[in-house]
Design an enzyme around this catalytic site. Structure first.
Site, PDB file in Angstrom:
ATOM      1  N   LEU A  67      31.198   7.275  -0.069  1.00 23.81           N
ATOM      2  CA  LEU A  67      30.444   6.904  -1.268  1.00 23.81           C
ATOM      3  C   LEU A  67      29.746   5.580  -0.972  1.00 23.81           C
ATOM      4  CD1 LEU A  67      32.588   7.512  -4.500  1.00 23.81           C
ATOM      5  CD2 LEU A  67      30.294   8.374  -4.044  1.00 23.81           C
ATOM      6  N   ASP A  68      28.461   5.495  -1.274  1.00 17.85           N
ATOM      7  CA  ASP A  68      27.745   4.244  -1.084  1.00 17.85           C
ATOM      8  C   ASP A  68      28.431   3.126  -1.875  1.00 17.85           C
ATOM      9  OD1 ASP A  68      25.883   5.441   0.535  1.00 17.85           O
ATOM     10  OD2 ASP A  68      24.441   5.795  -1.083  1.00 17.85           O
TER      11      ASP A  68
END
Length: 290
Positions: free
Chosen positions: A36-37
């Site tokens: 996940l960024d």
């Protein structure tokens, strides 16, 4: 300590930092399933101990998201953290957006963003992009099984609900929708609500983990993400062979198709994941050794 932690990653924390925190707390080998960024939030499955061996055995890598698309200009990173490279032109009406969404459903071609964790010659693309080097990515196939338009947000945004396959970039999806509408856009918000069997409803926040006296109470069992695979209960006479990762006769699971995988148990103990290879079952992953 072996199993999975269904972490609700907060915005502002990288996936690597989340892994490092759990590693420090457990003193075990730790990994994550599906980056996940940093500015995104939501479900991040953390694999602890022998669970790290099982990532490639997940039968379901599909994901669900809630995202906000902002028709406020396109950015170099395709999200709100980047620099505007195409200025805002207009905010499409709801009916316009609904008209283009069908072209982004189903099996589509998508070009990953230059600012991504994909690697070229062992170097992450985002590192090359930050150095000002030209980064070309190849379009690749991905699957978007659900794409629905939600409420309007503020002056230039709309919410999107998305179900997609592994490897889909939601910020690229937002960017591409904007291009299709001649209305430059980027992703302003992202929340992952599901990764396979892991859902946001039973995720735990990082503060719970860091403050836990007994971290094991947050561990999900090794077979938690494997429920879609058939289960094979070995007769006791095969327990030793199974624990040693030996080849098992396929007749123990007559309904298993060629190459089909199954979970292998000795009573309640998960020994690993195996597949049928002709007349035998071969272990893809063994969990009882090493």
């Amino acid at each position: 300590m072996n199993g999975f932690i269904n972490l609700l990653k907060p915005p502002g924390m990288s996936s690597g930092t989340a892994v490092a925190i759990v590693k420090r707390l457990t003193k075990e080998r730790v990994g994550h399933a599906g980056t996940l960024d940093p500015e995104a939030a939501g479900v991040l499955p953390i694999m602890v101990g022998r669970a790290t061996r099982l990532l490639d055995c997940f039968p379901d890598h599909s994901k669900s998201y809630v995202a906000e698309i902002a028709f406020a200009g396109a950015t170099d990173t395709q999200d709100a953290q980047g620099t505007i490279i195409e200025p805002k032109q207009r905010v499409p009406e709801r009916e316009e957006i609904l008209a283009v969404l069908p072209q982004f459903r189903g099996t589509i071609m998508q070009r990953p963003p230059a600012y991504s964790a994909l690697k070229k010659d062992g170097v992450p693309l985002y590192a090359l992009a930050r150095q000002g080097k030209a980064v070309e990515t190849q379009a690749r196939e991905t699957v978007v099984s659900l794409l629905e338009l939600g409420e309007r947000t503020g002056e230039n945004g709309y919410m999107l609900s998305i179900d997609c396959g592994s490897g889909t970039y939601i910020r690229t999806l937002c960017h591409d929708i904007g291009q299709a509408l001649n209305a430059p856009a980027h992703m302003r918000f992202l929340l992952r609500t599901r990764h396979g069997e892991f859902t946001i409803e039973n995720a735990v926040i990082i503060e719970e983990i860091m403050g836990a006296e007994n971290l094991e109470k947050y561990l999900l069992p090794l077979d938690f993400p494997l429920g879609a695979l058939p289960a094979l209960q070995l007769p006791e006479s095969y327990w030793k062979l199974g624990r040693n990762g030996g080849k098992l006769p396929a007749r123990l699971k007559l309904e298993l198709d060629e190459k089909e995988r199954c979970r292998v148990y000795a009573e309640e103990e998960l020994l690993g994941v195996a597949h049928r290879d002709g007349d035998i079952l071969r272990f893809d992953v063994g969990l009882t050794g090493g």
